[in-house]
Design a protein around this motif. Structure first.
Motif, PDB file in Angstrom:
ATOM      1  N   GLN A 197       2.986   1.930 -14.858  1.00 43.43           N
ATOM      2  CA  GLN A 197       1.903   0.862 -14.654  1.00 43.43           C
ATOM      3  C   GLN A 197       1.172   1.216 -13.340  1.00 43.43           C
ATOM      4  N   LEU A 198       1.756   2.056 -12.217  1.00 44.71           N
ATOM      5  CA  LEU A 198       1.127   2.620 -11.247  1.00 44.71           C
ATOM      6  C   LEU A 198      -0.186   3.474 -11.645  1.00 44.71           C
ATOM      7  N   HIS A 203      -4.595   6.824 -12.138  1.00 48.15           N
ATOM      8  CA  HIS A 203      -5.038   7.805 -13.007  1.00 48.15           C
ATOM      9  C   HIS A 203      -5.359   7.040 -14.505  1.00 48.15           C
ATOM     10  N   PRO A 204      -6.334   6.100 -14.711  1.00 50.52           N
ATOM     11  CA  PRO A 204      -6.570   5.359 -16.016  1.00 50.52           C
ATOM     12  C   PRO A 204      -6.804   6.303 -17.123  1.00 50.52           C
ATOM     13  N   GLY A 205      -7.280   7.537 -16.833  1.00 49.69           N
ATOM     14  CA  GLY A 205      -7.654   8.540 -17.834  1.00 49.69           C
ATOM     15  C   GLY A 205      -6.484   9.364 -18.438  1.00 49.69           C
ATOM     16  N   LEU A 206      -5.353   9.160 -17.831  1.00 53.58           N
ATOM     17  CA  LEU A 206      -4.088  10.054 -18.164  1.00 53.58           C
ATOM     18  C   LEU A 206      -3.469   9.363 -19.300  1.00 53.58           C
ATOM     19  N   ARG A 301      -0.269  14.062  -8.953  1.00 51.44           N
ATOM     20  CA  ARG A 301      -0.441  15.282  -8.411  1.00 51.44           C
ATOM     21  C   ARG A 301      -0.515  16.486  -9.289  1.00 51.44           C
ATOM     22  N   LEU A 302       0.370  16.482 -10.523  1.00 53.97           N
ATOM     23  CA  LEU A 302       0.151  17.355 -11.506  1.00 53.97           C
ATOM     24  C   LEU A 302      -1.023  17.215 -12.222  1.00 53.97           C
ATOM     25  N   ALA A 303      -1.354  15.923 -12.556  1.00 54.71           N
ATOM     26  CA  ALA A 303      -2.535  15.869 -13.462  1.00 54.71           C
ATOM     27  C   ALA A 303      -3.837  16.125 -12.506  1.00 54.71           C
ATOM     28  N   ASP A 304      -3.808  16.215 -11.414  1.00 60.10           N
ATOM     29  CA  ASP A 304      -5.184  16.540 -10.775  1.00 60.10           C
ATOM     30  C   ASP A 304      -5.008  18.064 -10.469  1.00 60.10           C
TER      31      ASP A 304
END
Length: 352
Positions: A197-198, A203-206, A301-304
């Motif tokens: 949810q967060l 990160h709506p594209g994740l 953090r990992l996604a970025d």
């Protein structure tokens, strides 16, 4: 009639092959161990109990007792006919097959077999643990369940097939996450739901994918950033993991299971709740997360940071190769089996 096997033990030469019956299979542990033992010249046959009523509510399962008893008697008959030196039983409750048959047996505990005990099954589980020649438990959090009954019980890390579960692509090329655990309360699915949810906001594209199944399935299905899939054959798991850059594991038990370990073997950074660092001589390089907010922060953090995903993935795979390699686990099972067959004391376990 109890099966002494003493004559065969006396005649068996040091280093000669052992005949082992593997009963049941949990997370392919028996399959991996059996294959490893066969490669060393031992005879290993697998037997699978019918597990009638396995999906029933625990309070209703006792009604299946008569049917299971007949199945157990048939298994005992077939094991006796096979004239095995040793039986290796996976799932604590099933250890009573060894106790009833009078076989020398190793009992291998895996998790739910202890955590989900009922007033009906707990005495049977305790009996199976006490009568085993040796007891393994597959995750360090199970020590509290096993050691009061068997102080000599041993944590044996699950074997991971690092040839099958191996990275085909680096995690840096995938900005997506895979939820590797069941969507159930015992796996902390409520905390993972909060994280998703967060992440839908930060990160709506994740993209986040998971297998459906469990009491939280409907809630996950409502999220805009989560896609649920029907379960695939186990042979597809390495490819599924490899298609994601981040893996989210269980968030409640505090210990890693096969799902988290296999994801790490695939070179993926794994975010999970792990608080059993003393179980290993070298702590595993998980990203340990306590709650949903923590999971969301670490996954974000990992996604970025694609480079961080690659570094963490490589470190995780190297750790699995050191601590969960199939040969290392088979070494230990073989050593314990030989000691039991010879009537010798169980050799001290190496550090995990």
């Amino acid at each position: 009639m109890p099966w002494s096997g003493s004559a065969r033990r006396g005649a068996r030469a040091r280093g000669s092959p052992v005949r082992i019956a593997e009963i049941n299979d949990i997370a392919s542990v028996a399959t991996e161990i059996g294959a490893g033992l066969r490669a060393r010249g031992h005879t290993v046959d697998h037997y699978y109990p019918r597990l009638v009523g396995a999906k029933l509510h625990p309070n209703i399962k006792p009604i299946t007792g008569p049917v299971r008893a007949l199945d157990w008697l048939d298994l005992i008959r077939r094991i006796r006919a096979g004239r095995y030196d040793l039986v290796h039983i996976h799932y604590a409750y099933l250890g009573n097959i060894g106790a009833l048959g009078g076989f020398p047996y190793i009992l291998h505990c895996h998790g739910s077999d202890l955590r989900e005990g009922t007033p009906f099954t707990r005495p049977l589980i305790a009996n199976a643990i006490r009568q085993a020649r040796h007891v393994f438990y597959s995750t360090p959090d199970l020590a509290g369940w096993v050691l009061p009954l068997r102080p000599d019980a041993e944590f044996l890390p699950n074997p991971v097939d690092t040839a099958q579960f191996a990275p085909k692509t680096p995690p840096s090329v995938h900005q997506s996450a895979w939820v590797a655990c069941a969507l159930t309360e015992v796996k902390g699915a409520g905390r993972i739901l909060r994280a998703c949810q967060l992440l839908a906001e930060t990160h709506p594209g994740l993209r986040i994918d998971a297998f459906g199944g469990g009491e939280y399935t409907a809630a996950f299905r409502e999220l805009p950033n989560v896609t649920l899939y029907a379960r695939h054959p186990r042979s597809r798991l390495p490819q599924i993991i490899d298609e994601h850059g981040i893996v989210i594991g269980q968030a409640r038990l505090g210990s890693a299971g096969m799902a988290e370990l296999e994801a790490m073997a695939c070179g993926r950074p794994v975010v999970t709740w792990f608080n059993e660092r003393g179980a290993y001589a070298e702590p595993p390089p998980f990203f340990s997360a306590v709650d949903g907010d923590d999971i969301a922060r670490i996954v974000g953090r990992l996604a970025d940071d694609p480079a961080l995903r690659d570094r963490a993935g490589a470190a995780g795979r190297a750790w699995v190769e050191r601590h969960h390699a199939v040969d290392r686990i088979v070494d230990r099972v073989e050593a314990v089996a030989r000691a039991i067959v010879r009537g010798e004391p169980i050799p001290a376990a190496p550090a995990a």
